[in-house]
Design a protein around this motif. Structure first.
Motif, mmCIF file in Angstrom:
data_model
loop_
_atom_site.group_PDB
_atom_site.id
_atom_site.type_symbol
_atom_site.label_atom_id
_atom_site.label_comp_id
_atom_site.label_asym_id
_atom_site.label_seq_id
_atom_site.Cartn_x
_atom_site.Cartn_y
_atom_site.Cartn_z
ATOM 1 N N ALA A 1 1.863 -0.731 3.434
ATOM 2 C CA ALA A 1 2.747 -0.472 2.293
ATOM 3 C C ALA A 1 2.865 1.038 2.117
ATOM 4 O O ALA A 1 2.363 1.804 2.945
ATOM 5 C CB ALA A 1 2.158 -1.122 1.040
ATOM 6 N N ARG B 1 2.234 4.225 -0.823
ATOM 7 C CA ARG B 1 1.527 4.505 -2.081
ATOM 8 C C ARG B 1 2.142 5.748 -2.688
ATOM 9 O O ARG B 1 2.372 6.741 -1.994
ATOM 10 C CB ARG B 1 0.041 4.709 -1.805
ATOM 11 C CG ARG B 1 -0.788 4.840 -3.063
ATOM 12 C CD ARG B 1 -2.293 4.759 -2.775
ATOM 13 N NE ARG B 1 -3.026 4.705 -4.025
ATOM 14 C CZ ARG B 1 -3.482 5.790 -4.659
ATOM 15 N NH1 ARG B 1 -3.314 6.990 -4.138
ATOM 16 N NH2 ARG B 1 -4.121 5.667 -5.821
ATOM 17 N N GLU C 1 -5.545 1.120 -0.741
ATOM 18 C CA GLU C 1 -5.097 1.312 -2.122
ATOM 19 C C GLU C 1 -6.309 1.353 -3.056
ATOM 20 O O GLU C 1 -7.391 0.898 -2.705
ATOM 21 C CB GLU C 1 -4.138 0.185 -2.539
ATOM 22 C CG GLU C 1 -4.776 -1.181 -2.726
ATOM 23 C CD GLU C 1 -4.976 -1.957 -1.412
ATOM 24 O OE1 GLU C 1 -5.467 -3.089 -1.496
ATOM 25 O OE2 GLU C 1 -4.658 -1.429 -0.325
ATOM 26 N N ASP D 1 -4.595 0.461 -8.761
ATOM 27 C CA ASP D 1 -3.167 0.673 -8.460
ATOM 28 C C ASP D 1 -2.319 -0.492 -8.959
ATOM 29 O O ASP D 1 -2.761 -1.635 -8.972
ATOM 30 C CB ASP D 1 -2.948 0.794 -6.936
ATOM 31 C CG ASP D 1 -3.322 2.169 -6.412
ATOM 32 O OD1 ASP D 1 -3.673 3.040 -7.229
ATOM 33 O OD2 ASP D 1 -3.253 2.367 -5.181
ATOM 34 N N LYS E 1 0.841 -2.789 -8.138
ATOM 35 C CA LYS E 1 1.586 -3.131 -6.929
ATOM 36 C C LYS E 1 3.020 -3.526 -7.270
ATOM 37 O O LYS E 1 3.256 -4.289 -8.198
ATOM 38 C CB LYS E 1 0.895 -4.278 -6.185
ATOM 39 C CG LYS E 1 1.520 -4.538 -4.811
ATOM 40 C CD LYS E 1 0.784 -5.615 -4.026
ATOM 41 C CE LYS E 1 1.363 -5.726 -2.624
ATOM 42 N NZ LYS E 1 0.746 -6.786 -1.835
ATOM 43 N N GLU F 1 6.196 -5.341 -5.617
ATOM 44 C CA GLU F 1 6.722 -6.120 -4.496
ATOM 45 C C GLU F 1 8.233 -5.958 -4.513
ATOM 46 O O GLU F 1 8.907 -6.538 -5.359
ATOM 47 C CB GLU F 1 6.350 -7.602 -4.656
ATOM 48 C CG GLU F 1 4.885 -7.905 -4.428
ATOM 49 C CD GLU F 1 4.472 -7.809 -2.964
ATOM 50 O OE1 GLU F 1 5.319 -7.481 -2.113
ATOM 51 O OE2 GLU F 1 3.289 -8.039 -2.672
ATOM 52 N N SER G 1 6.503 -3.109 0.089
ATOM 53 C CA SER G 1 5.562 -3.140 -1.040
ATOM 54 C C SER G 1 5.140 -1.702 -1.323
ATOM 55 O O SER G 1 4.993 -0.895 -0.405
ATOM 56 C CB SER G 1 4.319 -3.957 -0.693
ATOM 57 O OG SER G 1 4.668 -5.303 -0.503
ATOM 58 N N PHE H 1 2.396 0.731 -3.798
ATOM 59 C CA PHE H 1 1.305 0.834 -4.759
ATOM 60 C C PHE H 1 1.512 2.097 -5.583
ATOM 61 O O PHE H 1 1.813 3.167 -5.038
ATOM 62 C CB PHE H 1 -0.052 0.916 -4.040
ATOM 63 C CG PHE H 1 -0.464 -0.388 -3.411
ATOM 64 C CD1 PHE H 1 -1.058 -1.383 -4.180
ATOM 65 C CD2 PHE H 1 -0.241 -0.629 -2.064
ATOM 66 C CE1 PHE H 1 -1.438 -2.590 -3.599
ATOM 67 C CE2 PHE H 1 -0.614 -1.826 -1.477
ATOM 68 C CZ PHE H 1 -1.215 -2.822 -2.259
#
Length: 202
Positions: free
Chosen positions: A34, A36, A59, A63, A65, A67, A72, A74
């Motif tokens: 993902a 961040r 992560e 954090d 998240k 979606e 995705s 974070f």
């Protein structure tokens, strides 16, 4: 979560940015990778918004998240107030394009009693202490907060090498910080005051 809901989180990641990031993530060949998003030194003039790859497990537990349709993301919990109204966008051009992150609130001091100690120290430095030092060409930065809650500060500009710095440090800065942030144990100075190149003498 749909894109419209991401705006409720305070940050918008446009479709073009999602597509671009999805391509980048795919090239990493890591299942579940993902992005961040976090801000370093939030609420200060030095705030920088960062976007990094985030492999599964990298992560932070706190954090938040997101979606999204294609990726995705974070979001760092401490950065959330500063990511309000932030927009991650991708502008295609002949050179391939550029990912931009606009976070208009990243440098805005948004702290309260529940904010992390570091954010509150930075806020006090930038809102109360540094404006007074600016006339002397000086500024103070928080370098680190030790485990026993001692703020390690660096004096820059005209404060460095100033003969009165110990007085300034002990009297003004410590007094103000300790008054504003009672749980702070004390302050320490990392600057080497032997360098007098920028010293300000009255």
């Amino acid at each position: 979560m749909s894109t419209t809901e991401t705006e409720l989180q305070g940050i918008e990641i446009t479709d073009s940015a999602q597509e671009y990031l999805a391509e980048l993530l795919e090239k990493q060949n890591v299942d579940g990778i993902a992005v961040r998003i976090f801000i370093t030194q939030p609420g200060t003039p030095y705030a920088e918004t960062c976007l990094a790859y985030c492999r599964p497990g990298e992560e932070e537990p706190t954090d938040e998240k997101l979606e999204l349709e294609k990726i995705s993301a974070f979001l760092d919990k401490n950065s959330l107030p500063f990511l309000e109204e932030a927009v991650v966008d991708f502008n295609a051009d002949r050179m391939g394009g550029q990912l931009t992150i606009k976070a208009p609130n990243a440098k805005m001091p948004k702290v309260n009693a529940d904010s992390p100690l570091e954010d509150r120290i930075n806020y006090t430095l930038y809102s109360e202490i540094n404006p007074g030092l600016a006339a002397h060409g000086g500024e103070i930065k928080l370098i680190e907060l030790t485990d026993d809650k001692v703020a390690v500060l660096a004096f820059g500009g005209g404060c460095q090498g100033c003969a009165a710095v110990d007085l300034t440090l002990k009297d003004g800065v410590e007094k103000t910080l300790m008054e504003r942030i009672p749980e702070l144990a004390g302050i320490r100075d990392v600057t080497d005051h032997t360098d007098t190149t920028n010293a300000y003498y009255r």
